[in-house]
Design a protein around this motif. Structure first.
Motif, PDB file in Angstrom:
ATOM      1  N   ARG A 293       0.731  -1.265   0.219  1.00  7.76           N
ATOM      2  CA  ARG A 293      -0.205   0.095   0.031  1.00  7.76           C
ATOM      3  C   ARG A 293       0.804   1.226   0.085  1.00  7.76           C
ATOM      4  O   ARG A 293       0.531   2.210  -0.709  1.00  7.76           O
ATOM      5  CB  ARG A 293      -0.981  -0.018   1.110  1.00  7.76           C
ATOM      6  CG  ARG A 293      -1.875  -0.777   1.228  1.00  7.76           C
ATOM      7  CD  ARG A 293      -2.682  -0.971   2.474  1.00  7.76           C
ATOM      8  NE  ARG A 293      -3.626  -2.134   2.407  1.00  7.76           N
ATOM      9  CZ  ARG A 293      -5.028  -1.747   1.936  1.00  7.76           C
ATOM     10  NH1 ARG A 293      -5.278  -0.566   1.570  1.00  7.76           N
ATOM     11  NH2 ARG A 293      -5.592  -2.883   1.976  1.00  7.76           N
ATOM     12  N   LYS A 339      -5.611  -0.240   8.095  1.00  6.46           N
ATOM     13  CA  LYS A 339      -4.844  -0.205   7.074  1.00  6.46           C
ATOM     14  C   LYS A 339      -4.546   0.924   6.602  1.00  6.46           C
ATOM     15  O   LYS A 339      -5.327   2.013   6.728  1.00  6.46           O
ATOM     16  CB  LYS A 339      -5.911  -0.824   6.021  1.00  6.46           C
ATOM     17  CG  LYS A 339      -6.248  -2.257   6.173  1.00  6.46           C
ATOM     18  CD  LYS A 339      -7.028  -2.733   5.036  1.00  6.46           C
ATOM     19  CE  LYS A 339      -7.456  -4.213   5.356  1.00  6.46           C
ATOM     20  NZ  LYS A 339      -8.396  -4.569   4.396  1.00  6.46           N
ATOM     21  N   GLU A 506     -11.127  -6.814   2.033  1.00  5.84           N
ATOM     22  CA  GLU A 506      -9.869  -7.480   1.159  1.00  5.84           C
ATOM     23  C   GLU A 506      -9.218  -8.076   2.233  1.00  5.84           C
ATOM     24  O   GLU A 506      -9.276  -8.085   3.486  1.00  5.84           O
ATOM     25  CB  GLU A 506      -8.938  -6.171   1.025  1.00  5.84           C
ATOM     26  CG  GLU A 506      -9.886  -5.092   0.169  1.00  5.84           C
ATOM     27  CD  GLU A 506     -10.214  -5.365  -1.230  1.00  5.84           C
ATOM     28  OE1 GLU A 506      -9.736  -6.429  -1.969  1.00  5.84           O
ATOM     29  OE2 GLU A 506     -10.931  -4.745  -1.805  1.00  5.84           O
TER      30      GLU A 506
END
Ligand code: XMP
Length: 508
Positions: A293, A339, A506
């Protein structure tokens, strides 16, 4: 107006969202500054009519756990404590909280007394807790329970203090809105009305803020960035400069769709930045989900810097950030960081562009509604969301060109079959995950040892909770057969049957 005291739950803002749906204004405070906020509101002649204590990730006895000023309880105002908020209220008032009976996900709630005046006294609620109140403070009685938690909903004999262990604010808690409504209307005396999203107000706010400056707008073709760019375009016309970075990590056909939307529907001068090989290079050897990410987010910003330099006259960077992106990237002071969503990673100082996020306070279902009001086509408004880092976070382990191709091929099959079965619109998202696990298969009499693909498909409205979708066996069978037969180097397909919470949508 109601005051929400935020102890860091992922769903605190949803409480506000639900109240907004009922036409109620909301203010937020921390446990520590709640008394000061109340004083300030009172001085401004805007005293709240009740207080809601949110959930939170801590445990009440933990060192440094958020607490609240006793003045909140002494205010005499109606209070509804949710999860951690209820546990904290119980602790302060002399009850006992213990780490017992963990519950994560749906639970059946049975009301012994119909305090909230619901039409059904047995229904599903969503739980997400490790602790629970095992001894009630003086004056409280339980009126609803689950299989494991006796004190799942409680009321004080003054009929002004309420506590619930579950989360009435999430979409998958049946009768959740009704319970909040009962508290707001019958206990706090709020007037209930219907809330209407007003694009005109958002557009005029953009106009006021942007003036005659140009706005570089990050677009992905998804609902959020399209609605955001549309609003900005309506506000500033040709001063909107939409930019699409083709990372190669998006669904098949995305670039073509983006071209259509921005040149035909919005009539803007779209810039397409071809960056596939740069993203593959940035992802080389990266296997850790957070690193992926970060690598994607960093490169994305870098590319924007390059584009920004070509437009020194631009003053803003427009983005389609929505509230769930913000909260899951630690939008609230006490929330856990789940996240790093690349689109709220923040812009480096040297970019010297101000961030313009016109739909930052809205949830997905509100963004869709706004899109409809603006006249965007239903097909576009109802398209499934797709994460910014794309297939990279649906491939466990390293993202190679070959694995990317496998993921895209499996994805196309899933979409085709879901649409054929009339299920595409009924799920929030459906996609394959290359799990990184390997298993044995026999193809044409030969043993192969190849990757396991997981199918993830679920229903959700507000992104904060979801249930896996009830897909007919025949459809699952067709998807499985097609993926194993048509996608190279796949040995097996499994169906992921985990709710959120605890699992995120996810895999990474
Ligand atoms: P999770 O996995 O956090 O997903 O339950 C919630 C929703 O967010 C999407 N998602 C992302 N979207 N950038 C995005 O733009 C990201 O980094 C990201 N991570 C997850 C996910 O697809 C789901 O809709």
């Amino acid at each position: 107006m109601l005051l929400i005291i935020d102890f860091g739950s992922q769903t605190t803002h949803l409480i506000g969202r639900r109240l907004r749906q009922l036409g109620i204004l909301v203010e937020y405070a921390d446990g520590e500054n709640a008394a000061a906020v109340m004083k300030k509101l009172k001085k401004a002649g805007n005293m709240p009519m009740g207080i809601i204590l949110s959930g939170g990730p801590a445990s009440v006895y933990e060192k440094g756990a958020p607490t609240m000023d006793r003045a909140v309880l002494a205010s005499g105002m109606p209070i509804l404590g949710i999860c951690y908020g209820w546990q904290l209220m119980a602790k302060i008032l002399g009850g006992k909280v213990e780490s017992a009976h963990h519950e994560y996900g749906p639970e059946l709630l049975t009301h012994q007394e119909n305090i909230f005046k619901l039409s059904k006294t047995k229904h599903t609620v969503f739980m997400s807790h490790g602790d629970s109140v095992t001894k009630l403070p003086l004056g409280f009685r339980a009126f609803a329970s689950t299989r494991q938690v006796k004190n799942a909903a409680v009321v004080h004999k003054n009929n002004r203090y309420f506590g619930v262990q579950f989360h009435p604010e999430v979409d998958h808690s049946e009768y959740g809105l009704e319970m909040l409504r009962y508290f707001a209307e019958k206990i706090c005396g709020e007037k209930i009305s219907e809330f209407q999203l007003d694009p005109k107000e958002i557009i005029s706010r953009i106009k006021d803020r942007v003036g005659d400056k140009k706005v570089l707008c990050a677009v992905s073709g998804g609902v959020d960035s399209t609605v955001a760019a549309f609003l900005i375009g309506k506000a500033i016309g040709k001063n909107l400069l939409p930019i699409y970075v083709d990372s190669g990590l998006m669904r098949e056909g995305t670039t073509e769709r983006v071209r259509h939307i921005f040149t035909k529907l919005i009539k803007a001068d779209l810039v397409v930045v071809e960056a596939k090989s740069r993203f593959m290079k940035a992802l080389k050897g990266v296997t850790d989900p957070e690193q992926k990410r970060k690598a994607i987010g960093k490169l994305y910003i870098e590319i924007f810097q390059e584009e920004a330099r070509k437009h020194p006259e631009a003053g803003f960077l427009g983005q389609g950030t929505i509230y769930s992106d913000v909260i899951e990237s630690k939008g609230s002071k006490k929330a856990s960081n789940i996240k790093s969503h690349h689109n709220v990673g923040g812009l480096p100082e040297e970019l010297q562009l101000q961030l313009l996020e016109p739909i930052r306070d809205l949830y997905k279902d509100e963004v869709r509604e706004l899109g409809r009001i603006l006249g965007l086509p239903e097909e576009m408004v109802m398209q499934q969301p797709f994460p910014g880092p794309g297939f990279a976070i649906r491939i466990r382990g390293e993202v190679t060109p070959e694995r990317l191709q496998q993921a895209k091929a499996a994805d196309t099959i899933i979409l085709e079959e879901m649409k054929r079965a009339g299920l595409y619109d009924r799920v929030f998202q459906c996609f394959p995950v290359l799990t990184g696990a390997y298993s044995t298969a026999v193809k044409g009499d030969a043993r192969v040892f190849a990757e396991v693909v997981a199918l993830r498909a679920y229903e959700s409205r507000d992104v904060m909770t979801s249930r896996w979708a009830d897909i007919p066996y025949e459809v699952l069978q067709t998807i499985s057969s097609r993926i194993v037969n048509e996608v190279p180097k796949v040995s097996r397909v499994v169906y992921d049957i985990t709710t959120k919470p605890p699992a995120t949508m996810e895999w990474e």
